[in-house]
Design a protein around this motif. Sequence first.
Motif, PDB file in Angstrom:
ATOM      1  N   ASN A 181     -11.264  -0.745   4.728  1.00  0.00           N
ATOM      2  CA  ASN A 181     -11.139  -0.597   3.276  1.00  0.00           C
ATOM      3  C   ASN A 181     -10.139   0.516   2.953  1.00  0.00           C
ATOM      4  O   ASN A 181      -9.680   1.232   3.842  1.00  0.00           O
ATOM      5  CB  ASN A 181     -12.500  -0.321   2.636  1.00  0.00           C
ATOM      6  N   GLU A 182      -9.831   0.640   1.680  1.00  0.00           N
ATOM      7  CA  GLU A 182      -8.847   1.630   1.250  1.00  0.00           C
ATOM      8  C   GLU A 182      -9.333   3.065   1.492  1.00  0.00           C
ATOM      9  O   GLU A 182      -8.538   3.948   1.833  1.00  0.00           O
ATOM     10  CB  GLU A 182      -8.507   1.425  -0.225  1.00  0.00           C
ATOM     11  N   GLU A 183     -10.618   3.306   1.339  1.00  0.00           N
ATOM     12  CA  GLU A 183     -11.155   4.647   1.573  1.00  0.00           C
ATOM     13  C   GLU A 183     -10.884   5.095   3.020  1.00  0.00           C
ATOM     14  O   GLU A 183     -10.465   6.228   3.256  1.00  0.00           O
ATOM     15  CB  GLU A 183     -12.653   4.691   1.288  1.00  0.00           C
ATOM     16  N   GLN A 184     -11.104   4.210   3.972  1.00  0.00           N
ATOM     17  CA  GLN A 184     -10.823   4.544   5.371  1.00  0.00           C
ATOM     18  C   GLN A 184      -9.343   4.813   5.577  1.00  0.00           C
ATOM     19  O   GLN A 184      -8.972   5.689   6.358  1.00  0.00           O
ATOM     20  CB  GLN A 184     -11.273   3.411   6.301  1.00  0.00           C
TER      21      GLN A 184
ATOM     22  N   ILE B 153      -0.134   5.022   0.133  1.00  0.00           N
ATOM     23  CA  ILE B 153      -0.660   5.443   1.439  1.00  0.00           C
ATOM     24  C   ILE B 153       0.473   5.560   2.449  1.00  0.00           C
ATOM     25  O   ILE B 153       0.568   6.562   3.171  1.00  0.00           O
ATOM     26  CB  ILE B 153      -1.747   4.462   1.932  1.00  0.00           C
TER      27      ILE B 153
ATOM     28  N   THR C  77      -7.656  -0.754   8.813  1.00  0.00           N
ATOM     29  CA  THR C  77      -8.939  -0.265   8.330  1.00  0.00           C
ATOM     30  C   THR C  77      -9.752  -1.353   7.634  1.00  0.00           C
ATOM     31  O   THR C  77      -9.218  -2.406   7.274  1.00  0.00           O
ATOM     32  CB  THR C  77      -8.735   0.914   7.359  1.00  0.00           C
TER      33      THR C  77
ATOM     34  N   TRP D  30      -7.237   6.107   3.363  1.00  0.00           N
ATOM     35  CA  TRP D  30      -6.961   7.448   2.842  1.00  0.00           C
ATOM     36  C   TRP D  30      -7.518   8.532   3.762  1.00  0.00           C
ATOM     37  O   TRP D  30      -6.914   9.597   3.917  1.00  0.00           O
ATOM     38  CB  TRP D  30      -7.495   7.617   1.423  1.00  0.00           C
ATOM     39  N   ASP D  31      -8.654   8.259   4.392  1.00  0.00           N
ATOM     40  CA  ASP D  31      -9.220   9.221   5.344  1.00  0.00           C
ATOM     41  C   ASP D  31      -8.263   9.482   6.496  1.00  0.00           C
ATOM     42  O   ASP D  31      -8.296  10.548   7.115  1.00  0.00           O
ATOM     43  CB  ASP D  31     -10.548   8.709   5.913  1.00  0.00           C
TER      44      ASP D  31
ATOM     45  N   GLY E 150      -6.558  12.572   4.851  1.00  0.00           N
ATOM     46  CA  GLY E 150      -7.947  12.867   4.497  1.00  0.00           C
ATOM     47  C   GLY E 150      -8.704  13.499   5.655  1.00  0.00           C
ATOM     48  O   GLY E 150      -8.127  14.202   6.489  1.00  0.00           O
ATOM     49  N   LYS E 151      -9.972  13.210   5.727  1.00  0.00           N
ATOM     50  CA  LYS E 151     -10.850  13.893   6.683  1.00  0.00           C
ATOM     51  C   LYS E 151     -10.512  13.611   8.145  1.00  0.00           C
ATOM     52  O   LYS E 151     -10.948  14.363   9.020  1.00  0.00           O
ATOM     53  CB  LYS E 151     -12.314  13.568   6.397  1.00  0.00           C
TER      54      LYS E 151
ATOM     55  N   ASN F 213       0.847  -1.207   0.000  1.00  0.00           N
ATOM     56  CA  ASN F 213       0.000   0.000   0.000  1.00  0.00           C
ATOM     57  C   ASN F 213       0.879   1.253   0.000  1.00  0.00           C
ATOM     58  O   ASN F 213       0.639   2.208   0.745  1.00  0.00           O
ATOM     59  CB  ASN F 213      -0.965   0.014   1.190  1.00  0.00           C
TER      60      ASN F 213
END
Length: 158
Positions: A129-132, A35, A127, A134-135, A139-140, A32
């Motif tokens: 998933n990948e979205e989490q 990230i 996490t 990046w968050d 990210g957020k 990854n």
Amino acid sequence: MATSLKNLSDYTSDQFIDISDKRFGLVVAEWNRTITDTLCQGAYETLLKHGAKEENIYRNTVPGSFELGLGAQLLAQHEEIDAVICLGVIIKGETRHDEFISHAVAQGLMNVGLKFNKPVIFGVLTTENEEQAWDRAGGKHGNKGVEAAVTAIHMLGF
């Protein structure tokens, strides 16, 4: 999830020690990589922001998060290294593989810190998933690399 209540990049530096003469090892998993590179950049920039010198920050890469323990030990065994920051990403898949890796990494890093009596920081995202991921890598929810560097600085103050 606790992170949803906190931004990983929010902190206070009021009680930070002078780290201009401290040496830091960064151990970064290549799995990854986009990230983990972002996590590493967050940690690196945070150390510089608070007084670390570029020449006192060493980066080593390991294939994946499972190898962070040995990578940390190889740096921590050097007397001149004051703290080791380990950065990786473990994303849940279709099997329980992530649970075994996460547990092994956490235990391994704890053991290295206790063995060498120096901070070995767990900057590993675990996490769904990948979205989490990046968050939590700028990210957020901020950047876990920043949080890991801040933790290392705090621990050097003990």
